[in-house]
Design an enzyme around this catalytic site. Sequence first.
Site, short mmCIF file in Angstrom:
data_model
loop_
_atom_site.label_atom_id
_atom_site.label_comp_id
_atom_site.label_asym_id
_atom_site.label_seq_id
_atom_site.Cartn_x
_atom_site.Cartn_y
_atom_site.Cartn_z
N ASP A 41 -4.89 -7.47 -7.84
CA ASP A 41 -4.34 -6.21 -8.34
C ASP A 41 -3.36 -6.56 -9.46
O ASP A 41 -3.03 -7.74 -9.67
CB ASP A 41 -3.63 -5.43 -7.22
N SER A 42 -2.85 -5.54 -10.11
CA SER A 42 -1.87 -5.79 -11.17
C SER A 42 -0.51 -6.23 -10.59
O SER A 42 0.31 -6.78 -11.31
CB SER A 42 -1.67 -4.52 -11.99
N CYS B 86 -7.66 -2.38 -6.90
CA CYS B 86 -6.99 -1.74 -8.03
C CYS B 86 -7.90 -0.63 -8.54
O CYS B 86 -9.02 -0.90 -8.99
CB CYS B 86 -6.76 -2.80 -9.11
N GLU C 171 7.00 -0.93 -8.08
CA GLU C 171 7.27 -2.33 -8.49
C GLU C 171 8.78 -2.61 -8.55
O GLU C 171 9.20 -3.76 -8.49
CB GLU C 171 6.63 -2.61 -9.86
N CYS D 282 -4.77 4.98 -6.63
CA CYS D 282 -4.15 3.75 -7.11
C CYS D 282 -3.58 3.07 -5.86
O CYS D 282 -2.92 3.73 -5.04
CB CYS D 282 -3.04 4.08 -8.11
N HIS E 168 -1.19 1.22 -5.40
CA HIS E 168 0.28 1.22 -5.26
C HIS E 168 0.76 2.44 -4.46
O HIS E 168 1.82 2.40 -3.84
CB HIS E 168 0.95 1.26 -6.63
N1 DGL Z 1 -2.67 -0.68 -8.35
C1 DGL Z 1 -3.49 -0.45 -9.50
C2 DGL Z 1 -4.41 0.70 -9.34
O1 DGL Z 1 -4.88 0.84 -8.23
C3 DGL Z 1 -2.87 -0.64 -10.84
C4 DGL Z 1 -1.68 0.14 -11.18
C5 DGL Z 1 -1.15 -0.25 -12.52
O2 DGL Z 1 -0.98 -1.45 -12.76
O3 DGL Z 1 -0.94 0.63 -13.35
O4 DGL Z 1 -4.72 1.43 -10.23
#
Ligand code: DGL
Length: 275
Positions: free
Chosen positions: A10-11, A73, A151, A185, A187
Amino acid sequence: MRDMPIGVFDSGLGGLTCVKKLRKILPNENIIYFGDTGRVPYGNRSNETIKKYAYQDASFLKSKNVKAIIAACGTVSSVATELESDLDVFYTGVLKPTATKAVSYTKNGKIAVLGTSATIRSGSYEREIKTINPDIEVIVQDCPLFVPLVENGFTNKDNEITKLTVEHYLKNIKFLGADTVILGCTHYPIIKAIIGEYLGMEVKLIDSGSATAYHCADYLREHDLLNSSGVPGKTEYYVSDTEESFRKLAGIFLKEKLGENVFHIDISQFKKITN
Ligand code: DGL
């Protein structure tokens, strides 16, 4: 092959929502996690940049000899769609497992999708949902401030800034009355308690990280690829920014102390996928 690890990327912290579930349902699996913490967020970047990053992330995991790769992600799953055919191991993004689960839950036929700007712009979830059931009404909303809040550790359920941001983005969704909301997402499940409190208990929240963990587990089981060693699996975490900040925030989310199993890597040296 069975005893090879599962790779997840993931990011940043978001993919941990998938790792947490994988560890619960497949406790004997070894997991290699990569969080691109030096380049997060992905969701407000161009498709070209997201694809480049996704290929580098997958290339790093391939170098670790994994038996499966999960793009935990929503952004990568929506934009870097060619990745699947370029890999010679099982690959899944979050779209299909998450959309399938949401469609099975909705009773009033209204599903809302929350995601990054790149995910919403791609129309990926709408397409996936409509492929399963064209009659479902899909309401979409991008929430670009959620990832930086997560984050930066603004995740406590009483956090006033995150509560206000949730209200700002979800007002319309609440008004339109979707009974099922996709946290598209990975996150977003980290602030699920705040989102849930705002939308009300009667709204079902679908966690994309968790749905994808179950999908991967099903695939490995059906293909006789589950780890057969019988010993508890280990997880290693790799990040492109400092180990320390990741240890702290990931430790809070995973409810455990992370130590020597967090490593820094230079992701820019991974370019091509070598199958
Ligand atoms: N967690 C990621 C997603 O599911 C990326 C979020 C991001 O880096 O903007 O989209």
